[in-house]
Design a protein around this motif. Structure first.
Motif, PDB file in Angstrom:
ATOM      1  N   ALA A 178       0.817  -1.210   0.000  1.00  0.00           N
ATOM      2  CA  ALA A 178       0.000   0.000   0.000  1.00  0.00           C
ATOM      3  C   ALA A 178       0.854   1.266   0.000  1.00  0.00           C
ATOM      4  CB  ALA A 178      -0.929   0.010   1.212  1.00  0.00           C
ATOM      5  N   GLN A 179       2.103   1.159   0.449  1.00  0.00           N
ATOM      6  CA  GLN A 179       2.984   2.326   0.503  1.00  0.00           C
ATOM      7  C   GLN A 179       3.836   2.494  -0.757  1.00  0.00           C
ATOM      8  OE1 GLN A 179       2.875   0.223   3.572  1.00  0.00           O
ATOM      9  NE2 GLN A 179       1.178   1.648   3.898  1.00  0.00           N
ATOM     10  N   GLU A 180       3.742   1.543  -1.675  1.00  0.00           N
ATOM     11  CA  GLU A 180       4.572   1.598  -2.871  1.00  0.00           C
ATOM     12  C   GLU A 180       3.935   2.461  -3.964  1.00  0.00           C
ATOM     13  OE1 GLU A 180       7.599   0.350  -3.750  1.00  0.00           O
ATOM     14  OE2 GLU A 180       7.851  -0.115  -1.622  1.00  0.00           O
ATOM     15  N   PRO A 181       4.748   3.231  -4.701  1.00  0.00           N
ATOM     16  CA  PRO A 181       4.212   4.005  -5.825  1.00  0.00           C
ATOM     17  C   PRO A 181       3.928   3.088  -7.005  1.00  0.00           C
ATOM     18  CG  PRO A 181       6.596   4.239  -5.730  1.00  0.00           C
ATOM     19  CD  PRO A 181       6.199   3.442  -4.511  1.00  0.00           C
ATOM     20  N   PRO A 182       3.120   3.517  -7.956  1.00  0.00           N
ATOM     21  CA  PRO A 182       2.834   2.690  -9.130  1.00  0.00           C
ATOM     22  C   PRO A 182       4.122   2.357  -9.890  1.00  0.00           C
ATOM     23  CG  PRO A 182       1.313   4.535  -9.007  1.00  0.00           C
ATOM     24  CD  PRO A 182       2.363   4.788  -7.979  1.00  0.00           C
TER      25      PRO A 182
END
Length: 240
Positions: A178-182
């Motif tokens: 959930a904390q990762e960027p696309p």
């Protein structure tokens, strides 16, 4: 539901084709489909073809109808880098990963892998897993077959894929998905064996810039972790 079958070879535009022996046996002897039954055939090159089963004695044919340019591939390309697991766990992982939309499966030998495969045994297992992928595509509606890549040691694989977006599933990981960027492109999802990644492997992943990911506070089995992460990736950036 109309039965779907993978046709090994290019399907022509219209006309009639003889069904390969294994496909014909499954359709006529196992599923007991009658002459004139509706089928859907796909050859793995995209799209699918409506067809009608034609039974002539012990032989079976398909009378081809319209080709439908239907694709059910995810816009997110995920390669599941799965450490070898024992028993039928790899069958389960391949089957479910295909249903979840994985683009390819890369089996790797990890330091703590209990299962060891090489040479002819490895080749036979890859052929088997590729057929598992084909059967999963028949069931779930995909018209392109995800690739089962040749087995290799995980650090050898890492050396050739250092520049990719590599997510390593490991208890004690630093962040959740959930904390990762696309991601900007394809994603590699690394899943360890039953005994987990070794300290040396984790150090190599860190040195290569891989991102350690944790899936909540619970420790998931190797056959669960990758599939759970695939579902999350599809929900965030795929087609869920």
């Amino acid at each position: 539901m109309i039965s779907r079958f993978h046709f090994d070879g290019r399907l022509p535009d219209g006309g009639e084709v003889a069904l390969p022996e294994a496909l014909a046996h499954h359709a006529v002897r196992v599923l007991r489909l009658p002459d004139g039954a509706g089928l859907v055939l796909f050859d793995g090159h995209g799209g699918e073809v409506e067809a009608e089963l034609v039974v002539r004695g012990k032989a079976a044919f398909a009378r081809l109808g319209a080709r439908r340019d239907i694709e059910r591939e995810s816009p997110l390309q995920v390669v599941l880098v799965q450490a070898l697991a024992t028993g039928d766990k790899m069958d389960w992982v391949v089957q479910k990963a295909v249903e979840l939309g994985v683009a390819a499966v890369q089996p790797v030998q990890a330091e703590r892998s209990v299962l060891r495969l090489a040479g002819e045994r490895a080749d036979k297992r890859l052929v088997h897993w590729q057929q598992v992928a084909v059967s999963a595509c028949e069931q779930c509606g995909r018209n392109r077959i995800p690739q089962l890549r040749p087995m290799q040691p995980v650090l050898q694989w890492l050396a050739a894929n250092r520049a990719a977006t590599n997510f390593v599933l490991a208890p004690g990981g630093r962040v959740g998905l959930a904390q990762e960027p696309p991601p900007a492109g394809p994603v590699h999802l690394l899943v360890g064996p039953e005994g987990g990644w070794s300290e040396g492997e984790l150090a190599a992943f860190d040195a290569a810039g891989c991102r350690r990911i944790v899936l909540g506070p619970r420790v998931l089995r190797t056959e669960t972790a990758g599939l759970a992460a695939l579902a999350v990736l599809q929900a965030r950036w795929g087609d869920y």
